[in-house]
Motif scaffolding. Structure first.
Motif: not given
Length: 69
Positions: A34-38, A50-56, A62-69
């Motif tokens: 839910a946090a990711l959607q917000h 800052n928001t990009q950091l929290y998205e990552a 959520l185990g989506q490491l390539p996307e987090a990078l």
């Protein structure tokens, strides 16, 4: 930073802040999905580093490491 926010539309900045606050509350509660959607909603209104950091952080949790990078 403040200079970037000052040049953005006030409505967009406020929408981004509201979405970020809700995302942060969900993140702190451990609801990363839910946090990711917000956070993404916030980023659609205003591209805050800052928001990009929290998205990552959500993606990492959520185990989506390539996307987090």
């Amino acid at each position: 930073g403040q200079a970037v926010a000052a040049s953005a539309e006030p409505e967009a900045v406020e929408a981004a802040r509201r979405a970020f606050r809700e995302g942060r509350a969900r993140y702190d509660a451990g609801d990363h999905e839910a946090a990711l959607q917000h956070f993404r909603e916030s980023l659609a209104s205003f591209a805050s580093p800052n928001t990009q950091l929290y998205e990552a952080r959500c993606l990492r949790a959520l185990g989506q490491l390539p996307e987090a990078l």
